[in-house]
Design an enzyme around this catalytic site. Structure first.
Site, PDB file in Angstrom:
ATOM      1  N   ASN A  41       0.859  -1.189   0.000  1.00  0.00           N
ATOM      2  CA  ASN A  41       0.000   0.000   0.000  1.00  0.00           C
ATOM      3  C   ASN A  41       0.897   1.241   0.000  1.00  0.00           C
ATOM      4  O   ASN A  41       1.958   1.264   0.639  1.00  0.00           O
ATOM      5  CB  ASN A  41      -0.973  -0.005   1.182  1.00  0.00           C
ATOM      6  CG  ASN A  41      -0.343  -0.200   2.534  1.00  0.00           C
ATOM      7  OD1 ASN A  41       0.694  -0.837   2.664  1.00  0.00           O
ATOM      8  ND2 ASN A  41      -0.961   0.357   3.550  1.00  0.00           N
ATOM      9  N   GLU A  54      -2.850  -4.749  -3.006  1.00  0.00           N
ATOM     10  CA  GLU A  54      -3.314  -5.703  -4.021  1.00  0.00           C
ATOM     11  C   GLU A  54      -3.331  -5.047  -5.401  1.00  0.00           C
ATOM     12  O   GLU A  54      -2.907  -5.629  -6.398  1.00  0.00           O
ATOM     13  CB  GLU A  54      -4.733  -6.197  -3.714  1.00  0.00           C
ATOM     14  CG  GLU A  54      -4.878  -6.939  -2.404  1.00  0.00           C
ATOM     15  CD  GLU A  54      -5.208  -6.034  -1.228  1.00  0.00           C
ATOM     16  OE1 GLU A  54      -4.664  -4.914  -1.151  1.00  0.00           O
ATOM     17  OE2 GLU A  54      -6.006  -6.457  -0.380  1.00  0.00           O
ATOM     18  N   CYS A  85     -10.119  -5.118   0.238  1.00  0.00           N
ATOM     19  CA  CYS A  85     -11.252  -4.185   0.219  1.00  0.00           C
ATOM     20  C   CYS A  85     -12.076  -4.412  -1.053  1.00  0.00           C
ATOM     21  O   CYS A  85     -11.644  -5.111  -1.978  1.00  0.00           O
ATOM     22  CB  CYS A  85     -10.761  -2.743   0.306  1.00  0.00           C
ATOM     23  SG  CYS A  85     -10.097  -2.105  -1.237  1.00  0.00           S
TER      24      CYS A  85
HETATM   25  N1  THU Z   1      -5.289  -1.441   2.335  1.00  0.00           N
HETATM   26  C1  THU Z   1      -4.705  -2.287   1.450  1.00  0.00           C
HETATM   27  O1  THU Z   1      -3.538  -2.119   1.069  1.00  0.00           O
HETATM   28  N2  THU Z   1      -5.456  -3.317   0.984  1.00  0.00           N
HETATM   29  C2  THU Z   1      -6.751  -3.550   1.321  1.00  0.00           C
HETATM   30  O2  THU Z   1      -7.383  -4.417   0.742  1.00  0.00           O
HETATM   31  C3  THU Z   1      -7.359  -2.783   2.387  1.00  0.00           C
HETATM   32  C4  THU Z   1      -6.647  -1.565   2.807  1.00  0.00           C
HETATM   33  C5  THU Z   1      -4.501  -0.309   2.829  1.00  0.00           C
HETATM   34  C6  THU Z   1      -5.000   1.038   2.369  1.00  0.00           C
HETATM   35  C7  THU Z   1      -4.460   1.939   3.444  1.00  0.00           C
HETATM   36  O3  THU Z   1      -3.131   2.284   3.114  1.00  0.00           O
HETATM   37  C8  THU Z   1      -4.428   1.063   4.689  1.00  0.00           C
HETATM   38  O4  THU Z   1      -4.532  -0.272   4.226  1.00  0.00           O
HETATM   39  C9  THU Z   1      -5.535   1.344   5.678  1.00  0.00           C
HETATM   40  O5  THU Z   1      -6.781   1.301   5.069  1.00  0.00           O
END
Ligand code: THU
Length: 129
Positions: A41, A54, A85
């Site tokens: 992320n 992802e 998500c």
């Molecule tokens: N996040 C992801 O990288 N993948 C997901 O499927 C859910 C959320 C990240 C986004 C943000 O940087 C942090 O997790 C908190 O939401």
């Protein structure tokens, strides 16, 4: 291959840019070229521009010529594994509606799930016909 994917997701998590949420995520996808592509992320001071691990992994795979993805590992450094998500489920679906997903947190417990169970009755390209 499952272990390789999970290890790759765990490894790349160290590069997560998440100074706002402090929630580190690593992802690894298996492309139809047999290679593993990773992503983390990447958050932004303009919060809404943050991208999930992802999707970062999927974009890297596609930019390297991958056409379909058969599996995706997602890892966090929390006690409980986190599921992708909704936006990531939709983006993953484009390249592998029946892909295997391996979720893991800090412990060695792995949750195995199929994308078709995470995203039932999806919007797909067939809706556009
Ligand atoms: N996040 C992801 O990288 N993948 C997901 O499927 C859910 C959320 C990240 C986004 C943000 O940087 C942090 O997790 C908190 O939401």
């Amino acid at each position: 291959m499952k272990k390789e994917l999970i290890d790759a997701a765990r490894d790349v998590m160290q590069f997560s840019h998440s100074p706002y949420s402090l929630f580190r995520v690593g992802a690894a996808v298996l492309g139809d070229d047999g290679k593993v592509y990773t992503g983390t992320n990447v958050e932004n001071a303009s919060y809404g521009l943050s991208i999930c691990a992802e999707r970062a992994a999927v974009l890297k795979a596609i930019a390297n010529g991958v056409k379909s993805i058969s599996a995706c590992a997602v890892t966090t450094d929390t006690a409980k594994p986190a599921a992708p998500c909704g936006a990531c489920r939709q983006v993953l679906l484009e390249f592998g509606p029946n892909m295997d997903i391996y979720l893991s947190g800090k412990s060695s417990d792995i949750v195995d799930v199929n994308l078709s169970d995470l995203l039932p009755m999806p919007f797909t390209s067939s809706e556009l016909e």
